[in-house]
Design an enzyme around this catalytic site. Structure first.
Site, short mmCIF file in Angstrom:
data_model
loop_
_atom_site.label_atom_id
_atom_site.label_comp_id
_atom_site.label_asym_id
_atom_site.label_seq_id
_atom_site.Cartn_x
_atom_site.Cartn_y
_atom_site.Cartn_z
N GLN A 15 -17.16 -80.37 82.69
CA GLN A 15 -16.36 -80.31 83.93
C GLN A 15 -15.65 -81.62 84.23
O GLN A 15 -14.50 -81.61 84.72
CB GLN A 15 -17.16 -79.79 85.11
N GLN A 112 -22.91 -92.64 68.24
CA GLN A 112 -21.53 -92.85 68.71
C GLN A 112 -21.16 -94.33 68.65
O GLN A 112 -20.06 -94.70 68.24
CB GLN A 112 -21.34 -92.30 70.13
N ASN A 131 -24.75 -90.09 82.00
CA ASN A 131 -25.97 -90.73 82.51
C ASN A 131 -27.15 -90.64 81.55
O ASN A 131 -27.23 -89.68 80.78
CB ASN A 131 -26.34 -90.08 83.84
N ASP A 159 -19.16 -94.95 92.57
CA ASP A 159 -19.97 -95.48 93.66
C ASP A 159 -19.12 -96.42 94.53
O ASP A 159 -19.19 -96.39 95.76
CB ASP A 159 -21.19 -96.22 93.10
N HIS A 187 -26.21 -97.71 87.99
CA HIS A 187 -25.64 -96.47 88.55
C HIS A 187 -26.79 -95.48 88.73
O HIS A 187 -27.06 -94.63 87.89
CB HIS A 187 -24.57 -95.88 87.63
#
Ligand code: NAX
Length: 324
Positions: A15, A112, A131, A159, A187
């Site tokens: 999304q 990655q 996350n 944030d 975060h």
């Protein structure tokens, strides 16, 4: 028009990807005169959904969109990449311990990072959104020993933007009246939005709000905003997260005097060197720099230390798992 910039987006069928890709294609990530080549990385079962997103991107007939490649292969995804937005991650599911979550994400961000090390362009800039973003960025950075560590960043801009919006609403001022706001730390729920150094219309923000609002409402509401969005929308933040990712990379590339970003610590403000922690940052010539000399009062010190302790614990856990 300049030569196309290669932008890799992981989790492209998700999304956030859906909100992000159209804004990249329209020129908002890098600039309205910079063509982009998109590389969409997905896991094999989501390739078809990514194809659907690519069909819609083509239907946008974006003048700056030079090409779209869709792949589940890391080498193809990161080959020659100038910018990598690492959005896809393993979410925490019921009953999952922190160690399981970190191990699962290590299985994503380690390979990655290695692929970035081996195949990306020499000017690669990486933003981790997935996350736990700071520690995923740490894992990717450690897996890319030949890439300068400061090219790996994690996103706290959402944030930062949330804090600006809430403060602007409280003081009935436009968001443009707010300067020098900082998100410190991780975060996560321990993040610290600092109003003591924030300036609104030339005056300290902390002096314009009462302490009870600052500590009892503002700080927890910024930290819990993601949960409030899920409650209201029935789905987690997507367009606002995509918008923050656009802001982060645009400012990194084009320069800014002050924002918040999680970057590799050089030991500034007592944050152990090597941790990827959010700081007040400026950017010039495509490089983030931690802004020095920001006063940290006792209250802020306690909040920053608590968030940094959480980051250090995550680092220790991934070290124990052999991920860094
Ligand atoms: P979605 O579940 O909608 O999409 C994630 C996509 O990633 C899926 O399409 C999945 O197939 C793909 N994916 C999973 N593993 C992959 C891999 N190894 N390689 C490539 N693709 C892979 O999640 P979405 O809402 O888009 O959120 C993405 C991530 O952003 C989550 O980790 C989420 O927690 C994180 N967020 C971070 C924010 C931040 O401020 N740093 C805020 C928003 C968001 O919560």
């Amino acid at each position: 028009m300049s030569t196309p910039v290669t932008v890799t987006v992981t989790g492209a069928a998700g999304q956030i990807g859906y909100a992000l890709l159209f804004r990249i294609a329209s020129g908002q990530l890098l600039g309205s005169d910079v063509p982009v080549r998109l590389r969409l990385l997905e896991i094999t079962p989501a390739l078809q959904a990514a194809e659907g997103t690519a069909m819609e991107l083509n239907d946008g007939a974006f003048p700056l969109l030079a090409s779209i490649d869709i792949t589940d292969d890391l080498k193809t995804a990161f080959d020659g990449a100038n910018v990598a937005l690492l959005v896809g991650a393993r979410p925490r599911t019921a009953g999952m311990e922190r160690g399981d979550l970190l191990a699962a994400n290590g299985g994503i961000f380690g390979p990655q990072g290695k692929a970035i090390n081996e195949h990306a362009a020499s000017d690669i800039k990486v933003l981790v959104v997935g996350n736990p973003a700071n520690t995923n960025a740490l894992i990717a950075q450690h897996s890319a020993p030949d890439v300068p560590a400061n090219r790996f960043t994690a996103m706290t801009r959402l944030d930062h933007n949330r804090a600006i919006s809430q403060l602007a609403a409280k003081l009935s001022v436009p968001v443009t009246a707010i300067e020098h706001l900082t998100i410190w730390g991780n975060h996560s729920a321990t993040q610290y939005p600092d109003l003591y150094n924030t300036v609104v219309n030339g005056r300290s923000a902390a002096e314009q709000v009462d302490e009870e609002w600052l500590t009892g409402t503002f700080i927890p509401e910024v930290a819990q905003r993601g949960a409030a969005i899920i409650k209201a929308r029935g789905a987690s933040s997507a367009a606002s997260a995509a918008s923050a990712a656009i802001d982060h990379v645009y400012d990194w590339v084009n320069g800014t005097d002050w924002t918040s970003a999680a970057v590799v610590s050089d030991g500034s403000y007592g944050v152990p060197a090597g941790l990827i922690s959010s700081f007040p940052v400026r950017s010039a010539d495509g490089e983030w720099e931690i802004i020095q000399g920001v006063p940290v009062n006792d209250f802020s010190r306690g909040k920053i230390d608590a968030s940094v302790a959480e980051l250090a614990a995550e680092r220790d856990a991934v070290r124990e798992l052999g991920l860094i």
